[in-house]
Design a protein around this motif. Sequence first.
Motif, mmCIF file in Angstrom:
data_model
loop_
_atom_site.group_PDB
_atom_site.id
_atom_site.type_symbol
_atom_site.label_atom_id
_atom_site.label_comp_id
_atom_site.label_asym_id
_atom_site.label_seq_id
_atom_site.Cartn_x
_atom_site.Cartn_y
_atom_site.Cartn_z
ATOM 1 N N ILE A 52 33.327 8.612 36.478
ATOM 2 C CA ILE A 52 32.831 9.974 36.703
ATOM 3 C C ILE A 52 32.525 10.635 35.367
ATOM 4 O O ILE A 52 31.510 11.331 35.231
ATOM 5 N N LEU A 53 33.415 10.407 34.375
ATOM 6 C CA LEU A 53 33.186 11.014 33.062
ATOM 7 C C LEU A 53 31.924 10.460 32.418
ATOM 8 O O LEU A 53 31.161 11.203 31.783
ATOM 9 N N VAL A 54 31.689 9.155 32.601
ATOM 10 C CA VAL A 54 30.487 8.549 32.031
ATOM 11 C C VAL A 54 29.248 9.132 32.707
ATOM 12 O O VAL A 54 28.249 9.446 32.043
ATOM 13 N N GLU A 55 29.301 9.303 34.031
ATOM 14 C CA GLU A 55 28.159 9.878 34.738
ATOM 15 C C GLU A 55 27.940 11.330 34.334
ATOM 16 O O GLU A 55 26.796 11.793 34.226
ATOM 17 N N ALA A 56 29.042 12.053 34.111
ATOM 18 C CA ALA A 56 28.905 13.473 33.734
ATOM 19 C C ALA A 56 28.285 13.623 32.346
ATOM 20 O O ALA A 56 27.460 14.512 32.114
ATOM 21 N N THR A 57 28.681 12.741 31.432
ATOM 22 C CA THR A 57 28.140 12.836 30.063
ATOM 23 C C THR A 57 26.828 12.084 29.910
ATOM 24 O O THR A 57 26.111 12.290 28.933
ATOM 25 N N GLN A 58 26.538 11.188 30.857
ATOM 26 C CA GLN A 58 25.345 10.344 30.793
ATOM 27 C C GLN A 58 25.282 9.563 29.479
ATOM 28 O O GLN A 58 24.228 9.375 28.895
ATOM 29 N N ASP A 59 26.493 9.122 29.031
ATOM 30 C CA ASP A 59 26.581 8.356 27.789
ATOM 31 C C ASP A 59 27.426 7.110 28.047
ATOM 32 O O ASP A 59 28.651 7.188 28.107
ATOM 33 N N ILE A 60 26.772 5.986 28.226
ATOM 34 C CA ILE A 60 27.468 4.736 28.544
ATOM 35 C C ILE A 60 28.356 4.277 27.402
ATOM 36 O O ILE A 60 29.310 3.522 27.597
ATOM 37 N N ALA A 61 28.090 4.766 26.191
ATOM 38 C CA ALA A 61 28.893 4.364 25.032
ATOM 39 C C ALA A 61 30.324 4.881 25.128
ATOM 40 O O ALA A 61 31.221 4.378 24.437
ATOM 41 N N LEU A 62 30.561 5.895 25.968
ATOM 42 C CA LEU A 62 31.913 6.441 26.113
ATOM 43 C C LEU A 62 32.806 5.589 27.023
ATOM 44 O O LEU A 62 34.009 5.813 27.089
ATOM 45 N N LEU A 63 32.222 4.620 27.736
ATOM 46 C CA LEU A 63 32.984 3.834 28.693
ATOM 47 C C LEU A 63 34.145 3.065 28.049
ATOM 48 O O LEU A 63 35.283 3.160 28.538
ATOM 49 N N PRO A 64 33.941 2.296 26.956
ATOM 50 C CA PRO A 64 35.073 1.567 26.360
ATOM 51 C C PRO A 64 36.213 2.470 25.886
ATOM 52 O O PRO A 64 37.374 2.198 26.195
ATOM 53 N N PRO A 65 35.942 3.587 25.164
ATOM 54 C CA PRO A 65 37.080 4.427 24.754
ATOM 55 C C PRO A 65 37.817 5.072 25.943
ATOM 56 O O PRO A 65 39.036 5.220 25.919
ATOM 57 N N ILE A 66 37.078 5.425 26.995
ATOM 58 C CA ILE A 66 37.721 6.013 28.176
ATOM 59 C C ILE A 66 38.621 4.977 28.845
ATOM 60 O O ILE A 66 39.767 5.274 29.228
ATOM 61 N N MET A 67 38.133 3.733 28.988
ATOM 62 C CA MET A 67 38.947 2.680 29.586
ATOM 63 C C MET A 67 40.194 2.399 28.752
ATOM 64 O O MET A 67 41.286 2.205 29.300
ATOM 65 N N LEU A 68 40.063 2.387 27.436
ATOM 66 C CA LEU A 68 41.204 2.158 26.549
ATOM 67 C C LEU A 68 42.230 3.284 26.691
ATOM 68 O O LEU A 68 43.436 3.041 26.791
ATOM 69 N N ALA A 69 41.756 4.523 26.757
ATOM 70 C CA ALA A 69 42.660 5.662 26.898
ATOM 71 C C ALA A 69 43.413 5.617 28.228
ATOM 72 O O ALA A 69 44.618 5.898 28.284
ATOM 73 N N LEU A 70 42.704 5.243 29.292
ATOM 74 C CA LEU A 70 43.357 5.139 30.599
ATOM 75 C C LEU A 70 44.394 4.020 30.626
ATOM 76 O O LEU A 70 45.472 4.181 31.207
ATOM 77 N N ALA A 71 44.090 2.881 30.013
ATOM 78 C CA ALA A 71 45.027 1.760 29.989
ATOM 79 C C ALA A 71 46.288 2.129 29.214
ATOM 80 O O ALA A 71 47.409 1.838 29.653
ATOM 81 N N ILE A 72 46.112 2.798 28.073
ATOM 82 C CA ILE A 72 47.274 3.207 27.263
ATOM 83 C C ILE A 72 48.122 4.237 28.018
ATOM 84 O O ILE A 72 49.350 4.146 28.057
ATOM 85 N N SER A 73 47.451 5.207 28.638
ATOM 86 C CA SER A 73 48.205 6.239 29.364
ATOM 87 C C SER A 73 48.954 5.641 30.562
ATOM 88 O O SER A 73 50.079 6.042 30.863
ATOM 89 N N ARG A 74 48.359 4.674 31.229
ATOM 90 C CA ARG A 74 49.030 4.013 32.363
ATOM 91 C C ARG A 74 50.258 3.249 31.882
ATOM 92 O O ARG A 74 51.333 3.319 32.491
ATOM 93 N N ALA A 75 50.129 2.510 30.768
ATOM 94 C CA ALA A 75 51.251 1.731 30.236
ATOM 95 C C ALA A 75 52.396 2.648 29.794
ATOM 96 O O ALA A 75 53.560 2.391 30.089
ATOM 97 N N VAL A 76 52.052 3.723 29.121
ATOM 98 C CA VAL A 76 53.078 4.676 28.667
ATOM 99 C C VAL A 76 53.754 5.338 29.873
ATOM 100 O O VAL A 76 54.974 5.501 29.909
ATOM 101 N N GLY A 77 52.968 5.716 30.869
ATOM 102 C CA GLY A 77 53.529 6.335 32.071
ATOM 103 C C GLY A 77 54.481 5.401 32.809
ATOM 104 O O GLY A 77 55.541 5.826 33.281
ATOM 105 N N ASP A 78 54.126 4.100 32.910
ATOM 106 C CA ASP A 78 54.992 3.137 33.580
ATOM 107 C C ASP A 78 56.297 2.935 32.825
ATOM 108 O O ASP A 78 57.345 2.676 33.432
#
Length: 198
Positions: free
Chosen positions: A1-27
């Motif tokens: 959704i964030l990639v579609e909102a910004t219309q910038d595909i280059a943001l996909l890898p950093p967003i995925m990395l941030a989500l993976a880190i936040s999930r690991a820390v939360g667990d």
Amino acid sequence: ILVEATQDIALLPPIMLALAISRAVGDLLTPSFDDAMMALLSLPYLEAEPPRLIEVLTAQDVMSDEPVTLREYTTVGDILRVLESTTHNGFPILGSGEDTRTSVVGFILRRQLYVLLEEKVWLTQAAGMPVSDAIREAYVASYMTRNQFDLDTLVHDIAEEATALSYTIDLRAFMDPSPLIVSLSMPLTRVYNIFNLL
């Protein structure tokens, strides 16, 4: 959704990395919402991994010395006695011959026995008639559903017929002829995992 909102595909890898880190820390810091709610509400559930205590045990260490069984040909009274005297959810069925005292030939669930008693299958069998489609459908449906049956009402209804308790039911047409059989030496962790999947 964030990639579609910004219309910038280059943001996909950093967003995925941030989500993976936040999930690991939360667990690491807190249990999942589902686990927390089950603990808060004191709901019974099986852990994902079996307790370490059972790693050294076998099926023989926890099995019942006197299993509750039925015979291929059994009376309505015997079935009622078994249902009233135990809380088991299923029963091994032994062969009817004298030399097959310990030979398991099938398995039947408690809720399937309720259906057989409720539908008075012994009358159909005594008349030599085939089981009706309605009875067969109720029987098959009982395997997948956990319908609640009132044993007291069922016993009362059957007891009203004086001869009902002495009728014989042939369970061969209704039992599972190839049940899961666990050997005495099977590790308890394996038994746990098998039944956790069922």
